[in-house]
Design a protein around this motif. Structure first.
Motif, PDB file in Angstrom:
ATOM      1  N   ILE A   1       0.827  -1.207   0.000  1.00  0.00           N
ATOM      2  CA  ILE A   1       0.000   0.000   0.000  1.00  0.00           C
ATOM      3  C   ILE A   1       0.861   1.256   0.000  1.00  0.00           C
ATOM      4  O   ILE A   1       0.546   2.268  -0.657  1.00  0.00           O
ATOM      5  CB  ILE A   1      -0.953  -0.021   1.222  1.00  0.00           C
ATOM      6  CG1 ILE A   1      -2.006  -1.115   1.049  1.00  0.00           C
ATOM      7  CG2 ILE A   1      -1.627   1.342   1.414  1.00  0.00           C
ATOM      8  CD1 ILE A   1      -2.786  -1.420   2.314  1.00  0.00           C
ATOM      9  N   ASN A   2       1.966   1.198   0.687  1.00  0.00           N
ATOM     10  CA  ASN A   2       2.854   2.355   0.801  1.00  0.00           C
ATOM     11  C   ASN A   2       3.865   2.461  -0.340  1.00  0.00           C
ATOM     12  O   ASN A   2       4.645   3.416  -0.388  1.00  0.00           O
ATOM     13  CB  ASN A   2       3.615   2.299   2.136  1.00  0.00           C
ATOM     14  CG  ASN A   2       2.681   2.482   3.322  1.00  0.00           C
ATOM     15  OD1 ASN A   2       1.698   3.218   3.244  1.00  0.00           O
ATOM     16  ND2 ASN A   2       2.962   1.780   4.422  1.00  0.00           N
ATOM     17  N   GLY A   3       3.850   1.478  -1.248  1.00  0.00           N
ATOM     18  CA  GLY A   3       4.798   1.491  -2.357  1.00  0.00           C
ATOM     19  C   GLY A   3       4.141   1.872  -3.666  1.00  0.00           C
ATOM     20  O   GLY A   3       3.032   2.407  -3.707  1.00  0.00           O
ATOM     21  N   THR A   4       4.847   1.598  -4.753  1.00  0.00           N
ATOM     22  CA  THR A   4       4.329   1.889  -6.106  1.00  0.00           C
ATOM     23  C   THR A   4       3.735   0.630  -6.709  1.00  0.00           C
ATOM     24  O   THR A   4       3.976  -0.484  -6.231  1.00  0.00           O
ATOM     25  CB  THR A   4       5.470   2.390  -6.999  1.00  0.00           C
ATOM     26  OG1 THR A   4       6.419   1.314  -7.198  1.00  0.00           O
ATOM     27  CG2 THR A   4       6.197   3.584  -6.369  1.00  0.00           C
ATOM     28  N   TRP A   5       2.989   0.822  -7.793  1.00  0.00           N
ATOM     29  CA  TRP A   5       2.439  -0.368  -8.465  1.00  0.00           C
ATOM     30  C   TRP A   5       3.555  -1.242  -9.018  1.00  0.00           C
ATOM     31  O   TRP A   5       3.427  -2.464  -9.055  1.00  0.00           O
ATOM     32  CB  TRP A   5       1.479   0.065  -9.574  1.00  0.00           C
ATOM     33  CG  TRP A   5       0.173   0.599  -9.056  1.00  0.00           C
ATOM     34  CD1 TRP A   5      -0.283   1.858  -9.134  1.00  0.00           C
ATOM     35  CD2 TRP A   5      -0.828  -0.148  -8.333  1.00  0.00           C
ATOM     36  NE1 TRP A   5      -1.517   1.982  -8.525  1.00  0.00           N
ATOM     37  CE2 TRP A   5      -1.877   0.760  -8.023  1.00  0.00           C
ATOM     38  CE3 TRP A   5      -0.943  -1.473  -7.932  1.00  0.00           C
ATOM     39  CZ2 TRP A   5      -3.014   0.364  -7.325  1.00  0.00           C
ATOM     40  CZ3 TRP A   5      -2.076  -1.862  -7.232  1.00  0.00           C
ATOM     41  CH2 TRP A   5      -3.093  -0.955  -6.941  1.00  0.00           C
ATOM     42  N   GLY A   6       4.637  -0.628  -9.431  1.00  0.00           N
ATOM     43  CA  GLY A   6       5.768  -1.391  -9.929  1.00  0.00           C
ATOM     44  C   GLY A   6       6.409  -2.246  -8.846  1.00  0.00           C
ATOM     45  O   GLY A   6       7.007  -3.288  -9.135  1.00  0.00           O
ATOM     46  N   GLN A   7       6.298  -1.810  -7.596  1.00  0.00           N
ATOM     47  CA  GLN A   7       6.801  -2.601  -6.481  1.00  0.00           C
ATOM     48  C   GLN A   7       5.795  -3.645  -6.030  1.00  0.00           C
ATOM     49  O   GLN A   7       6.149  -4.641  -5.409  1.00  0.00           O
ATOM     50  CB  GLN A   7       7.132  -1.677  -5.308  1.00  0.00           C
ATOM     51  CG  GLN A   7       8.313  -0.729  -5.579  1.00  0.00           C
ATOM     52  CD  GLN A   7       8.452   0.352  -4.509  1.00  0.00           C
ATOM     53  OE1 GLN A   7       7.474   0.834  -3.951  1.00  0.00           O
ATOM     54  NE2 GLN A   7       9.701   0.747  -4.237  1.00  0.00           N
TER      55      GLN A   7
END
Length: 342
Positions: free
Chosen positions: A333-339
């Motif tokens: 949730i706290n990251g990017t979609w790529g992560q």
């Protein structure tokens, strides 16, 4: 490691299994003893195991003798096993109890005796005692022999068994031969066995139908060492009715890439529940809602099998495993979609 070296090992460990093999004299020596013990309930005494399958090694058990008793034998399978042990002791042997067999030395040969009771006169299926589990099982030695010969991997089986014996591994011979014959590397999971087939990841789920009137099945749950009733058709219908295939696929991909232990049907039920009575317009909003659910509610949420309410799906994971999923969801949730997924 050269072929010549391995062929030399096989030559050193060769066992004569021909009709006039000296090892077969063991059968003639023991038959009077076995006949005196079993009386008119004795049906046959025949070579079985590695000797009959062409996978025996000289330094391993020299011969296995399968003792077939009539289905009319009154004694239980455990009593049969123990009475044979006592008979062998009484006539001067020093028997050793194994799982389904009794080991003795006869004229310098290592011999495994397998007592079994034929199930009926119409087949060669037998019941035999499994000492380690203190239970019984049905088997068919002729099927075992045919399976191993059809596999055509006698040399490879003999080398793996020699390695097993020299390393002191507890690895039953038929298990070795079956896996070697088909060439897979199975991995135990909770209710399934995972193998690789032509580059595909395959989960095999063995189950026993409960009766001919329904598609309910019983299957083994390895983690809990118990069984449960389920219905795969109900599972399939539940997931299709939920209509969350896209979201489930993305969450399962995230699970796999993060190395999370999260059974697929559990994922699908959690995704359906996370999106129940919601109206998110985009796929990304729906996936985010799933992650929030996994973070905040999964550790305490209870999921039951729609085919059997006594089967609590959420019990398949420990609290620590659920917390790991929750923590991974928070990170996503706290990251990017790529992560989230690649």
């Amino acid at each position: 490691m050269s072929d010549a070296y391995l062929q030399g090992i096989l030559a050193r460990e060769a066992v004569d299994t021909g009709l006039y093999s000296p090892v077969r004299s063991v059968q003639a020596t023991l038959t009077p003893v076995i006949s005196g013990w079993a009386g008119n309930k004795l049906l046959s005494v025949n070579p079985s195991g590695s000797f009959a399958k062409g996978t025996a090694n000289h330094s391993g058990t020299d011969i296995d003798l399968f003792i077939s008793l009539s289905e009319d034998t009154a004694e239980t399978l455990q009593q049969i096993y123990e009475l044979l042990f006592k008979k062998l002791t009484a006539v001067g042997y020093a028997p050793k109890r194994q799982n389904v067999s009794i080991n003795i030395q006869v004229n310098g040969y290592d011999v495994d005796l397998v007592p079994a009771k034929r199930q009926n006169s119409l087949s060669s299926d037998h019941s035999l005692y499994r000492r380690r589990a203190n239970t019984w099982t049905k088997t068919n030695v002729q099927t075992h022999i045919a399976t191993v010969w059809a596999g055509g991997r006698q040399q490879e089986s003999r080398l793996i068994k020699l390695w097993r014996d020299q390393k002191g591994l507890d690895f039953p011979s038929f298990y070795v031969k079956k896996l070697t014959a088909v060439g897979y590397a199975p991995k135990r999971q909770n209710v399934s066995i995972n193998i690789q087939v032509n580059g595909y990841d395959v989960d095999l789920v063995p189950a026993k139908r409960q009766n001919s009137l329904s598609s309910d099945h019983s299957l083994y749950r390895r983690r809990a060492n118990t069984w449960t009733k389920t219905n795969v058709q109900t599972h399939i219908a539940t997931v299709w009715a939920g209509g969350r295939q896209q979201e489930s696929r993305l969450i399962k991909l995230w699970r796999d890439q993060k190395g999370l232990d999260f059974p697929s049907f559990y994922v699908e039920l959690a995704v359906i529940e996370a999106l129940r009575n919601t109206n998110h317009a985009t796929l990304s909003e729906r996936v985010l809602a799933c992650l929030i659910y996994l973070r905040d509610r999964l550790p305490n949420a209870r999921f039951v099998d729609p085919a059997n309410t006594n089967n609590v799906i959420s019990d398949d994971l420990t609290p620590a495993e659920k917390q790991r999923i929750s923590a991974a969801a928070a990170q996503a949730i706290n990251g990017t979609w790529g992560q989230f997924v690649k």
